[in-house]
Design an enzyme around this catalytic site. Structure first.
Site, PDB file in Angstrom:
ATOM      1  CD  GLU A  41      59.649  93.298  24.031  1.00  0.00           C
ATOM      2  OE1 GLU A  41      60.334  93.143  23.011  1.00  0.00           O
ATOM      3  OE2 GLU A  41      58.921  92.410  24.490  1.00  0.00           O
ATOM      4  N   GLY A  85      76.143  93.056  25.102  1.00  0.00           N
ATOM      5  CA  GLY A  85      76.641  93.632  23.855  1.00  0.00           C
ATOM      6  C   GLY A  85      75.731  94.741  23.337  1.00  0.00           C
ATOM      7  CE1 TYR A 124      58.692  91.933  17.830  1.00  0.00           C
ATOM      8  CE2 TYR A 124      59.865  92.899  19.687  1.00  0.00           C
ATOM      9  CZ  TYR A 124      59.224  91.826  19.100  1.00  0.00           C
ATOM     10  OH  TYR A 124      59.103  90.655  19.788  1.00  0.00           O
ATOM     11  CG  ASP A 142      60.108  88.857  16.169  1.00  0.00           C
ATOM     12  OD1 ASP A 142      59.225  88.141  15.632  1.00  0.00           O
ATOM     13  OD2 ASP A 142      60.607  88.584  17.274  1.00  0.00           O
ATOM     14  CB  CYS A 197      56.119  78.133  13.864  1.00  0.00           C
ATOM     15  SG  CYS A 197      55.890  78.261  12.078  1.00  0.00           S
TER      16      CYS A 197
HETATM   17 FE1  SF4 Z   1      54.125  76.720  11.694  1.00  0.00          FE
HETATM   18 FE2  SF4 Z   1      53.484  74.163  11.296  1.00  0.00          FE
HETATM   19 FE3  SF4 Z   1      51.995  75.704  12.888  1.00  0.00          FE
HETATM   20 FE4  SF4 Z   1      51.955  76.082  10.288  1.00  0.00          FE
HETATM   21  S1  SF4 Z   1      51.255  74.247  11.355  1.00  0.00           S
HETATM   22  S2  SF4 Z   1      52.112  77.677  11.833  1.00  0.00           S
HETATM   23  S3  SF4 Z   1      54.065  75.650   9.731  1.00  0.00           S
HETATM   24  S4  SF4 Z   1      54.146  75.067  13.210  1.00  0.00           S
END
Ligand code: SF4
Length: 236
Positions: A41, A85, A124, A142, A197
């Site tokens: 982490e 870094g 976090y 995050d 996502c």
């Molecule tokens: Fe993200 Fe699409 Fe899943 Fe919604 S449906 S959480 S926008 S990947």
């Protein structure tokens, strides 16, 4: 259980199950120790996973226990850190190892407040260790996690907004408390944000929570959350 809570519960379980089936094979996941969690982490703050993998393995080979790290010379710790870094993280990790040996008998604490009292351990990292290693229902947020949360609820505020951050931590807390395994849920949120996502062109068709995702339902997945607003420039 009301409708909203039932939806959250089904989201939490779906993300956990998805994570178990799709988790990337990363060396700190195999190690499954609080010390490996602390080291990984610390390295992952501001550094991409691919760069951390190689350095993590070298670091753990040279300092296999928290006692080894605590007893090390700082220059040697910095030398092994080279390439990642942000050397302040390495110094903090070294100081944290000393504090764990001196104040906690070499055992990394599970309590969130004791974790946050360690040098360089923020909200976090403390939440990640408490949930992933000790299975405590502590939230983590995050950029990746915030994006998933914002899209699930169609929260239309940039991650940089202080109120949005408070909202994000509060929603993450509500969801993690409904998970069977808080660690698997939190890692699932991180992984979902990193691989499915994504900021642009999210792969909603592969997402385990698309059925309850408001941004997806509204066709706004790729515009939520909005980018940080720039200060308006006054026209002359
Ligand atoms: Fe993200 Fe699409 Fe899943 Fe919604 S449906 S959480 S926008 S990947």
């Amino acid at each position: 259980m009301n409708e909203h809570r039932a939806l959250d519960r089904s989201r939490a379980l779906a993300i956990e199950d998805w994570f178990r089936a799709n988790a990337r094979d990363l060396p700190w996941r195999a190690a499954r120790s609080a010390y490996a969690g602390l080291v990984s982490e610390s390295m992952l703050q501001q550094t991409q996973v691919a760069r951390v993998v190689e350095r993590f393995t070298q670091f753990m080979a040279r300092f296999p226990t928290v006692h080894d790290l605590a007893a090390a010379d700082e220059q040697e710790v910095l030398a092994i850190w080279q390439g990642l870094g942000y050397y302040r993280r390495a110094r903090h990790l070294h100081q944290a190892a000393k504090a764990i040996v001196e104040e906690h008998d070499g055992v990394i604490p599970a309590d969130i407040n004791a974790l946050r009292a360690l040098p360089g351990v923020g909200r976090y990292t403390a939440g990640a260790i408490a949930s992933i290693i000790y299975h405590r229902p502590e939230p983590i947020v995050d950029g990746n996690v915030y994006r998933v949360l914002a899209r699930l609820d169609a929260q239309n505020k940039p991650a940089s907004d202080a109120e949005a951050q408070r909202w994000g931590w509060s929603r993450a807390s509500e969801l993690v408390q409904l998970a069977r395994d808080p660690g698997a849920f939190n890692e699932g949120m991180m992984e979902l944000g990193a691989t499915i996502c994504t900021p642009r062109a999210p792969a909603c068709s592969d997402c385990p929570v698309r059925a309850g995702c408001r941004a997806h339902a509204d066709g706004r997945a790729d515009v939520i959350p909005p980018p940080k607003q720039r200060a308006a420039v006054e026209a002359r």
